[in-house]
Design a protein around this motif. Structure first.
Motif, PDB file in Angstrom:
ATOM      1  N   TRP A  21       3.716 -19.815  -4.758  1.00 15.76           N
ATOM      2  CA  TRP A  21       3.868 -18.890  -4.507  1.00 15.76           C
ATOM      3  C   TRP A  21       3.102 -17.848  -4.295  1.00 15.76           C
ATOM      4  O   TRP A  21       2.537 -17.582  -5.332  1.00 15.76           O
ATOM      5  N   THR A  22       2.372 -17.523  -2.907  1.00 13.83           N
ATOM      6  CA  THR A  22       1.697 -15.969  -3.417  1.00 13.83           C
ATOM      7  C   THR A  22       2.123 -14.884  -2.582  1.00 13.83           C
ATOM      8  O   THR A  22       2.417 -15.248  -1.870  1.00 13.83           O
ATOM      9  N   LYS A  23       2.558 -13.900  -2.907  1.00 12.70           N
ATOM     10  CA  LYS A  23       1.868 -12.662  -1.941  1.00 12.70           C
ATOM     11  C   LYS A  23       1.066 -11.240  -2.388  1.00 12.70           C
ATOM     12  O   LYS A  23       0.559 -11.407  -3.601  1.00 12.70           O
ATOM     13  N   ALA A  24       1.045 -10.488  -1.641  1.00 10.51           N
ATOM     14  CA  ALA A  24      -0.262  -9.506  -1.897  1.00 10.51           C
ATOM     15  C   ALA A  24       0.581  -7.908  -1.905  1.00 10.51           C
ATOM     16  O   ALA A  24       1.459  -7.537  -1.427  1.00 10.51           O
ATOM     17  N   LEU A  25      -0.266  -7.287  -2.978  1.00 10.31           N
ATOM     18  CA  LEU A  25      -0.109  -5.834  -2.775  1.00 10.31           C
ATOM     19  C   LEU A  25      -0.986  -5.215  -1.883  1.00 10.31           C
ATOM     20  O   LEU A  25      -2.151  -5.726  -1.642  1.00 10.31           O
ATOM     21  N   ARG A  26      -0.386  -5.026  -1.038  1.00 15.93           N
ATOM     22  CA  ARG A  26      -1.124  -4.375   0.331  1.00 15.93           C
ATOM     23  C   ARG A  26      -1.042  -2.641   0.362  1.00 15.93           C
ATOM     24  O   ARG A  26      -0.035  -2.345  -0.675  1.00 15.93           O
ATOM     25  N   SER A  27      -2.218  -2.275   0.198  1.00 15.81           N
ATOM     26  CA  SER A  27      -2.097  -0.481   0.319  1.00 15.81           C
ATOM     27  C   SER A  27      -0.931   0.033   1.357  1.00 15.81           C
ATOM     28  O   SER A  27      -1.058  -0.413   2.748  1.00 15.81           O
ATOM     29  N   PRO A  28      -0.070   0.950   1.092  1.00 12.67           N
ATOM     30  CA  PRO A  28       1.062   2.077   1.496  1.00 12.67           C
ATOM     31  C   PRO A  28       0.047   2.971   2.807  1.00 12.67           C
ATOM     32  O   PRO A  28       1.241   3.605   3.111  1.00 12.67           O
ATOM     33  N   HIS A  29      -0.929   2.878   2.270  1.00 10.71           N
ATOM     34  CA  HIS A  29      -2.303   4.279   2.800  1.00 10.71           C
ATOM     35  C   HIS A  29      -2.843   4.216   3.959  1.00 10.71           C
ATOM     36  O   HIS A  29      -3.780   3.113   3.592  1.00 10.71           O
ATOM     37  N   HIS A  30      -2.965   4.760   4.496  1.00 11.61           N
ATOM     38  CA  HIS A  30      -4.584   4.272   5.816  1.00 11.61           C
ATOM     39  C   HIS A  30      -5.222   4.911   5.122  1.00 11.61           C
ATOM     40  O   HIS A  30      -6.666   4.025   5.330  1.00 11.61           O
ATOM     41  N   HIS A  31      -6.089   4.786   4.521  1.00  8.55           N
ATOM     42  CA  HIS A  31      -7.308   6.159   3.091  1.00  8.55           C
ATOM     43  C   HIS A  31      -6.573   6.573   2.320  1.00  8.55           C
ATOM     44  O   HIS A  31      -5.727   7.407   2.573  1.00  8.55           O
ATOM     45  N   ALA A  32      -7.236   5.703   1.193  1.00 10.44           N
ATOM     46  CA  ALA A  32      -6.831   6.772  -0.418  1.00 10.44           C
ATOM     47  C   ALA A  32      -7.579   6.245  -0.791  1.00 10.44           C
ATOM     48  O   ALA A  32      -8.126   5.291  -0.517  1.00 10.44           O
ATOM     49  N   ALA A  33      -8.087   6.727  -2.147  1.00  5.27           N
ATOM     50  CA  ALA A  33      -8.745   6.902  -3.536  1.00  5.27           C
ATOM     51  C   ALA A  33      -8.220   5.706  -4.236  1.00  5.27           C
ATOM     52  O   ALA A  33      -6.735   6.560  -4.763  1.00  5.27           O
ATOM     53  N   VAL A  34      -8.375   4.521  -4.463  1.00  2.00           N
ATOM     54  CA  VAL A  34      -7.899   4.137  -5.828  1.00  2.00           C
ATOM     55  C   VAL A  34      -8.230   4.382  -7.311  1.00  2.00           C
ATOM     56  O   VAL A  34      -8.823   4.413  -7.806  1.00  2.00           O
ATOM     57  N   ARG A  35      -7.590   5.169  -8.009  1.00  2.00           N
ATOM     58  CA  ARG A  35      -8.127   5.995  -9.175  1.00  2.00           C
ATOM     59  C   ARG A  35      -7.500   4.580 -10.468  1.00  2.00           C
ATOM     60  O   ARG A  35      -8.607   5.405 -11.566  1.00  2.00           O
ATOM     61  N   SER A  36      -6.463   4.254 -10.550  1.00  2.00           N
ATOM     62  CA  SER A  36      -6.364   2.770 -11.543  1.00  2.00           C
ATOM     63  C   SER A  36      -5.606   2.088 -11.020  1.00  2.00           C
ATOM     64  O   SER A  36      -4.637   2.120  -9.856  1.00  2.00           O
ATOM     65  N   ILE A  37      -5.216   1.023 -11.940  1.00  2.00           N
ATOM     66  CA  ILE A  37      -4.831  -0.253 -11.363  1.00  2.00           C
ATOM     67  C   ILE A  37      -4.225  -1.106 -12.649  1.00  2.00           C
ATOM     68  O   ILE A  37      -5.323  -1.592 -13.266  1.00  2.00           O
ATOM     69  N   ASP A  38      -3.383  -1.375 -12.439  1.00  2.00           N
ATOM     70  CA  ASP A  38      -2.726  -2.022 -13.490  1.00  2.00           C
ATOM     71  C   ASP A  38      -1.463  -2.962 -13.289  1.00  2.00           C
ATOM     72  O   ASP A  38      -0.978  -2.800 -13.193  1.00  2.00           O
TER      73      ASP A  38
END
Length: 469
Positions: free
Chosen positions: A34-51
């Motif tokens: 199965w595939t699921k996606a992590l989607r942005s909760p914001h309309h506009h934002a900088a992504v500072r880090s992903i872990d």
């Protein structure tokens, strides 16, 4: 010839009505994840880090992909046609619309996939968003796109331009000027089948992708470009598309499924939920269309000025193509000798927009027809008679200087009037699409008519008001 004019059954009709037609989601491969996606909760934002470490450690999770896993993350659907790319497959650095995909996971079950998405840690710095195309280019509006507020790659211009005749003179000589603003809004495609794909790694090293795409080789090229693979390593399997209407040229699920299948070495399927289809799939673009017509009291349209703003959403996608089609249809089915058209693709923090049924044409057609009815009302003239008078005829040239050889506007308008029981005057009932003569060839239309047999009107640089196409 036995089929011409005959009522024949659809070759796929029986399977459709009995529920036996096979769609992508009906394909079953042992071991599919199965595939699921992590989607942005914001309309506009900088992504500072992903872990993603917590997600990857969950039992049952076989793969997690981010922008770092895409060999070529930024690739445009129209890049092969000269439209530069601006949209990453998976967000990196920032997110520009609510729902933009940041990461995706492949897991043994839907529940595990959802848990893995929740386990991905992302640090955002929220920023101000832009939603109104009318103020996106204002000096004080927030900026978020690397190209600025408007798409700039229309040759030497930052918008699509059409110039024909002497528009300023037409407006000086007009008896009446009629203005209107029209704002066709976004429309969701609502296909019965949501976006879905299944990617299957083969023992040969090739990848088989079952796709709901409307444009098989188009989507195949997009996936190959992102993976940096030769086309020979991909096998696309299409089939019955459960409703597309333009939205399934987006290649929305195929590439991410492919990445996850390669990384996990397992078959991977991603099917949008109905909620995803409504909230994060592409829509028809909203438009802001301003029309100004220079007209005479007896119903001739001498000139038209058109300004359109096309809401591309956060990225260009197919919008430059849509505005180009828009530019070819801004005079509708009518002959206007003097035109000035300026069409802008404007970026906002909305979901990126895409093709839908008559992409770029239906929106301007709506505006043109509403505007002609407004002109008729201002002049106190029958709306169909106004249309018949200005309708395209043989030898007329469009705003883009294409010569018409078989226009159908007059015949269709008269047929519509008859079907609706709308009475028009005798002089209008007898009209045809034949080349203009007599009263139908007033002075302002003489020069715009092309010589018989011509296909393009001669370009006269002295009548362009300082601009070109």
């Amino acid at each position: 010839m036995k089929a011409v004019g005959a009522r024949l059954p659809r070759y796929d009709g029986l399977a459709h009505i009995t529920g036996r037609t096979q769609y992508v989601d009906d394909v079953r491969i042992h071991g599919t994840l199965w595939t699921k996606a992590l989607r942005s909760p914001h309309h506009h934002a900088a992504v500072r880090s992903i872990d993603t470490s917590r997600a990857e450690a969950l039992p049952g999770v076989h793969a997690v992909v981010t922008a770092q896993d895409v060999p070529r993350n930024v690739y445009g659907h129209l890049e092969a046609l000269g439209v530069p790319a601006d949209e990453p497959l998976l967000a990196e650095g920032d997110v520009r619309w609510k729902g933009q995909v940041i990461a995706a996971v492949a897991a043994e079950s839907e529940e595990i996939a959802l848990a893995a998405v929740d386990a991905i840690d992302v640090e955002f710095e929220e920023r101000e968003a832009v939603f109104d195309i009318r103020r996106a280019a204002d000096p004080d509006a927030p900026t978020f796109h690397q190209w600025g507020p408007v798409y700039p790659h229309f040759g030497p211009h930052n918008h699509r331009r059409v110039r024909k005749g002497d528009v300023d003179r037409a407006f000086d000589e007009a008896d009446v000027i009629v203005e209107g603003v029209y704002r066709p809004q976004a429309i969701e495609h609502v296909p019965m089948e949501t976006q879905v794909a299944l990617a299957v790694p083969e023992a040969s090293g090739r990848l088989t992708i079952y796709s709901c795409t409307q444009a098989m080789y188009f989507s195949m090229g997009v996936v190959a470009a992102h993976l940096q693979w030769p086309l020979s390593k991909l096998k696309f399997v299409g089939g019955t598309v459960g409703g597309g209407f333009g939205g399934k040229v987006d290649t929305a699920t195929e590439t991410i499924c492919a990445l996850l299948a390669i990384k996990s070495r397992r078959p991977v399927k991603w099917r949008f939920t109905r909620e995803e289809e409504f909230l994060v799939s592409s829509t028809r673009a909203p438009w802001h269309i301003e029309l100004r017509d220079a007209v005479t009291t007896d119903g001739w349209i001498l000139g038209r000025r058109t300004l359109t703003l096309h809401d591309a959403g956060a990225y260009a996608r197919f919008s430059p193509y849509g505005v180009t089609k828009h530019a070819f249809h801004h005079t509708g089915a009518y002959t206007i000798p003097n035109v000035r058209f300026d069409g802008f693709v404007v970026f906002t923090n909305r979901v990126p927009t895409t093709a839908m049924r008559g992409f770029g044409v239906t929106s301007v057609s709506l505006a043109v027809e509403l505007h002609l009815s407004r002109v008729a009302d201002v002049l106190g003239m029958d709306p169909l008679e106004l249309r018949l008078k200005n309708a395209n005829r043989v030898g007329d040239t469009t705003g883009n200087r294409v010569v018409l050889h078989d226009p159908s506007t007059v015949a269709v308008t008269l047929a519509a009037a008859e079907a609706a029981g709308h009475e028009v005057g005798e002089e209008y009932r007898s009209m045809t699409s034949d080349r203009r003569t007599g009263d139908l060839l007033p002075e302002h239309l003489v020069e715009q008519q092309a010589p018989e047999g011509a296909h393009m009107a001669t370009f006269d640089p002295t009548l362009t008001n300082g601009g070109g196409h």
